[in-house]
Design a protein around this motif. Structure first.
Motif, PDB file in Angstrom:
ATOM      1  N   LYS A   1       0.819  -1.218   0.000  1.00 30.07           N
ATOM      2  CA  LYS A   1       0.000   0.000   0.000  1.00 30.07           C
ATOM      3  C   LYS A   1       0.847   1.260   0.000  1.00 30.07           C
ATOM      4  CE  LYS A   1      -4.033  -2.066   1.997  1.00 30.07           C
ATOM      5  NZ  LYS A   1      -4.078  -3.312   2.508  1.00 30.07           N
ATOM      6  N   HIS A   2       2.110   1.139   0.461  1.00 27.55           N
ATOM      7  CA  HIS A   2       2.996   2.306   0.536  1.00 27.55           C
ATOM      8  C   HIS A   2       4.403   1.897   0.133  1.00 27.55           C
ATOM      9  CE1 HIS A   2      -0.225   4.320   2.683  1.00 27.55           C
ATOM     10  NE2 HIS A   2      -0.311   3.240   3.436  1.00 27.55           N
ATOM     11  N   LEU A   3       5.119   2.820  -0.489  1.00 27.57           N
ATOM     12  CA  LEU A   3       6.479   2.580  -0.943  1.00 27.57           C
ATOM     13  C   LEU A   3       7.295   3.837  -0.707  1.00 27.57           C
ATOM     14  CD1 LEU A   3       8.613   0.971  -2.680  1.00 27.57           C
ATOM     15  CD2 LEU A   3       7.602   2.137  -4.649  1.00 27.57           C
ATOM     16  N   ALA A   4       8.497   3.672  -0.174  1.00 26.48           N
ATOM     17  CA  ALA A   4       9.430   4.791  -0.020  1.00 26.48           C
ATOM     18  C   ALA A   4      10.785   4.308  -0.519  1.00 26.48           C
ATOM     19  CB  ALA A   4       9.527   5.231   1.438  1.00 26.48           C
TER      20      ALA A   4
ATOM     21  N   MET B   1      14.767   0.380  -0.290  1.00 23.76           N
ATOM     22  CA  MET B   1      13.398   0.881  -0.241  1.00 23.76           C
ATOM     23  C   MET B   1      12.644   0.214   0.899  1.00 23.76           C
ATOM     24  SD  MET B   1      11.803  -1.119  -3.487  1.00 23.76           S
ATOM     25  CE  MET B   1      13.282  -1.750  -4.248  1.00 23.76           C
ATOM     26  N   ALA B   2      11.534   0.800   1.250  1.00 21.50           N
ATOM     27  CA  ALA B   2      10.637   0.240   2.256  1.00 21.50           C
ATOM     28  C   ALA B   2       9.268   0.068   1.620  1.00 21.50           C
ATOM     29  CB  ALA B   2      10.537   1.160   3.466  1.00 21.50           C
ATOM     30  N   THR B   3       8.615  -1.041   1.934  1.00 26.53           N
ATOM     31  CA  THR B   3       7.238  -1.269   1.508  1.00 26.53           C
ATOM     32  C   THR B   3       6.394  -1.524   2.749  1.00 26.53           C
ATOM     33  OG1 THR B   3       7.579  -3.669   1.235  1.00 26.53           O
ATOM     34  CG2 THR B   3       7.901  -2.270  -0.718  1.00 26.53           C
ATOM     35  N   ALA B   4       5.127  -1.179   2.668  1.00 24.46           N
ATOM     36  CA  ALA B   4       4.234  -1.414   3.800  1.00 24.46           C
ATOM     37  C   ALA B   4       2.885  -1.889   3.296  1.00 24.46           C
ATOM     38  CB  ALA B   4       4.054  -0.150   4.635  1.00 24.46           C
ATOM     39  N   GLY B   5       2.326  -2.839   4.052  1.00 28.02           N
ATOM     40  CA  GLY B   5       0.967  -3.303   3.829  1.00 28.02           C
ATOM     41  C   GLY B   5       0.126  -2.770   4.972  1.00 28.02           C
ATOM     42  N   SER B   6      -0.846  -3.538   5.402  1.00 30.84           N
ATOM     43  CA  SER B   6      -1.726  -3.069   6.469  1.00 30.84           C
ATOM     44  C   SER B   6      -1.021  -2.949   7.807  1.00 30.84           C
ATOM     45  CB  SER B   6      -2.918  -4.005   6.614  1.00 30.84           C
ATOM     46  OG  SER B   6      -3.709  -3.950   5.462  1.00 30.84           O
ATOM     47  N   ASP B   7      -0.324  -3.995   8.220  1.00 26.67           N
ATOM     48  CA  ASP B   7       0.270  -3.976   9.564  1.00 26.67           C
ATOM     49  C   ASP B   7       1.695  -4.520   9.556  1.00 26.67           C
ATOM     50  OD1 ASP B   7      -0.327  -6.564   8.981  1.00 26.67           O
ATOM     51  OD2 ASP B   7      -1.385  -6.980  10.845  1.00 26.67           O
ATOM     52  N   ARG B   8       2.424  -4.230   8.490  1.00 25.71           N
ATOM     53  CA  ARG B   8       3.788  -4.709   8.356  1.00 25.71           C
ATOM     54  C   ARG B   8       4.604  -3.782   7.481  1.00 25.71           C
ATOM     55  NH1 ARG B   8       3.916 -10.187   6.072  1.00 25.71           N
ATOM     56  NH2 ARG B   8       5.915  -9.696   5.179  1.00 25.71           N
ATOM     57  N   MET B   9       5.908  -3.800   7.676  1.00 29.35           N
ATOM     58  CA  MET B   9       6.814  -3.025   6.847  1.00 29.35           C
ATOM     59  C   MET B   9       8.007  -3.906   6.523  1.00 29.35           C
ATOM     60  SD  MET B   9       8.441   0.767   7.405  1.00 29.35           S
ATOM     61  CE  MET B   9       9.526   0.379   8.733  1.00 29.35           C
ATOM     62  N   ASP B  10       8.490  -3.841   5.291  1.00 33.27           N
ATOM     63  CA  ASP B  10       9.645  -4.606   4.860  1.00 33.27           C
ATOM     64  C   ASP B  10      10.679  -3.657   4.257  1.00 33.27           C
ATOM     65  OD1 ASP B  10       8.838  -7.509   5.205  1.00 33.27           O
ATOM     66  OD2 ASP B  10       7.163  -6.770   3.999  1.00 33.27           O
TER      67      ASP B  10
ATOM     68  N   GLY C   1      -0.353   4.004   7.676  1.00 34.46           N
ATOM     69  CA  GLY C   1      -1.028   5.002   6.870  1.00 34.46           C
ATOM     70  C   GLY C   1      -0.125   5.695   5.874  1.00 34.46           C
ATOM     71  N   GLY C   2       1.196   5.506   6.015  1.00 30.30           N
ATOM     72  CA  GLY C   2       2.135   6.119   5.089  1.00 30.30           C
ATOM     73  C   GLY C   2       3.573   5.881   5.513  1.00 30.30           C
ATOM     74  N   LEU C   3       4.478   6.069   4.563  1.00 26.23           N
ATOM     75  CA  LEU C   3       5.913   5.964   4.806  1.00 26.23           C
ATOM     76  C   LEU C   3       6.576   7.269   4.400  1.00 26.23           C
ATOM     77  CD1 LEU C   3       6.728   2.456   3.250  1.00 26.23           C
ATOM     78  CD2 LEU C   3       6.528   3.013   5.682  1.00 26.23           C
ATOM     79  N   ALA C   4       7.647   7.628   5.101  1.00 29.18           N
ATOM     80  CA  ALA C   4       8.423   8.814   4.731  1.00 29.18           C
ATOM     81  C   ALA C   4       9.901   8.469   4.836  1.00 29.18           C
ATOM     82  CB  ALA C   4       8.092   9.983   5.655  1.00 29.18           C
ATOM     83  N   MET C   5      10.639   8.721   3.769  1.00 28.28           N
ATOM     84  CA  MET C   5      12.071   8.471   3.737  1.00 28.28           C
ATOM     85  C   MET C   5      12.806   9.755   4.088  1.00 28.28           C
ATOM     86  SD  MET C   5      14.478   6.156   2.951  1.00 28.28           S
ATOM     87  CE  MET C   5      13.573   4.908   2.045  1.00 28.28           C
ATOM     88  N   ALA C   6      13.849   9.648   4.901  1.00 27.36           N
ATOM     89  CA  ALA C   6      14.679  10.810   5.231  1.00 27.36           C
ATOM     90  C   ALA C   6      15.346  11.332   3.967  1.00 27.36           C
ATOM     91  CB  ALA C   6      15.743  10.422   6.253  1.00 27.36           C
ATOM     92  N   PRO C   7      15.551  12.649   3.874  1.00 28.58           N
ATOM     93  CA  PRO C   7      16.187  13.213   2.685  1.00 28.58           C
ATOM     94  C   PRO C   7      17.568  12.627   2.392  1.00 28.58           C
ATOM     95  CG  PRO C   7      15.207  14.942   4.001  1.00 28.58           C
ATOM     96  CD  PRO C   7      15.118  13.683   4.812  1.00 28.58           C
ATOM     97  N   ASP C   8      18.283  12.195   3.439  1.00 27.14           N
ATOM     98  CA  ASP C   8      19.600  11.603   3.220  1.00 27.14           C
ATOM     99  C   ASP C   8      19.537  10.084   3.052  1.00 27.14           C
ATOM    100  OD1 ASP C   8      19.090  10.713   5.798  1.00 27.14           O
ATOM    101  OD2 ASP C   8      20.795  11.742   6.704  1.00 27.14           O
ATOM    102  N   GLY C   9      18.337   9.490   3.149  1.00 28.95           N
ATOM    103  CA  GLY C   9      18.156   8.067   2.961  1.00 28.95           C
ATOM    104  C   GLY C   9      18.635   7.207   4.115  1.00 28.95           C
ATOM    105  N   GLU C  10      18.884   7.811   5.263  1.00 28.74           N
ATOM    106  CA  GLU C  10      19.405   7.067   6.410  1.00 28.74           C
ATOM    107  C   GLU C  10      18.317   6.355   7.209  1.00 28.74           C
ATOM    108  OE1 GLU C  10      22.652   6.536   7.437  1.00 28.74           O
ATOM    109  OE2 GLU C  10      23.072   7.308   5.432  1.00 28.74           O
ATOM    110  N   TRP C  11      17.067   6.766   7.096  1.00 28.34           N
ATOM    111  CA  TRP C  11      15.993   6.132   7.860  1.00 28.34           C
ATOM    112  C   TRP C  11      14.659   6.308   7.145  1.00 28.34           C
ATOM    113  CZ3 TRP C  11      12.368   9.766   9.054  1.00 28.34           C
ATOM    114  CH2 TRP C  11      12.808  11.086   9.194  1.00 28.34           C
ATOM    115  N   VAL C  12      13.703   5.515   7.564  1.00 30.26           N
ATOM    116  CA  VAL C  12      12.335   5.617   7.053  1.00 30.26           C
ATOM    117  C   VAL C  12      11.404   5.570   8.260  1.00 30.26           C
ATOM    118  CG1 VAL C  12      12.079   3.122   6.693  1.00 30.26           C
ATOM    119  CG2 VAL C  12      10.687   4.695   5.357  1.00 30.26           C
ATOM    120  N   ALA C  13      10.323   6.317   8.182  1.00 27.65           N
ATOM    121  CA  ALA C  13       9.337   6.332   9.260  1.00 27.65           C
ATOM    122  C   ALA C  13       8.003   5.830   8.720  1.00 27.65           C
ATOM    123  CB  ALA C  13       9.163   7.744   9.810  1.00 27.65           C
TER     124      ALA C  13
END
Length: 73
Positions: free
Chosen positions: A12-15, A23-32, A52-64
Motif C-alpha cells: 500500500k505504501h512505498l518509499a 526501499m521500504a514497503t508497507a501493507g496493512s500492519d507490516r513493513m519490509d 497510513g504512510g511511509l516517509a524516507m529521510a532526505p539523506d536516505g538514512e531512515w524511514v518512518a
C-alpha cells in the motif's frame, strides 16, 4: 525490472532512498526493507496498527511509518 514478493497482502505504501539503493514497503500492519535487487534487508517489521504512510529521510538514512492510531515507528 526486479519483482519483489512481499506477502499475500498488497503493498500500500512505498518509499525509496534518494540514492536508489534501498526501499521500504508497507501493507496493512507490516513493513519490509529491501535492497535495489529485491533482497530483504531485515526481518519483516510488524506494526501495532495499520500503516497510513511511509516517509524516507532526505539523506536516505531512515524511514518512518505513520500508523492510523497516531503512532510513528
Amino acid at each position: 525490472m526486479t519483482t519483489i514478493k512481499t506477502s499475500v497482502e498488497a503493498v500500500k505504501h512505498l518509499a525509496i532512498a534518494p540514492d536508489g539503493t534501498w526501499m521500504a514497503t508497507a501493507g496493512s500492519d507490516r513493513m519490509d526493507l529491501w535492497d535495489a535487487q529485491g533482497r530483504r534487508l531485515a526481518p519483516t517489521l510488524e506494526t501495532p496498527s495499520f500503516v497510513g504512510g511511509l516517509a524516507m529521510a532526505p539523506d536516505g538514512e531512515w524511514v518512518a511509518a505513520v500508523h492510523w492510531d497516531g503512532g510513528i515507528a
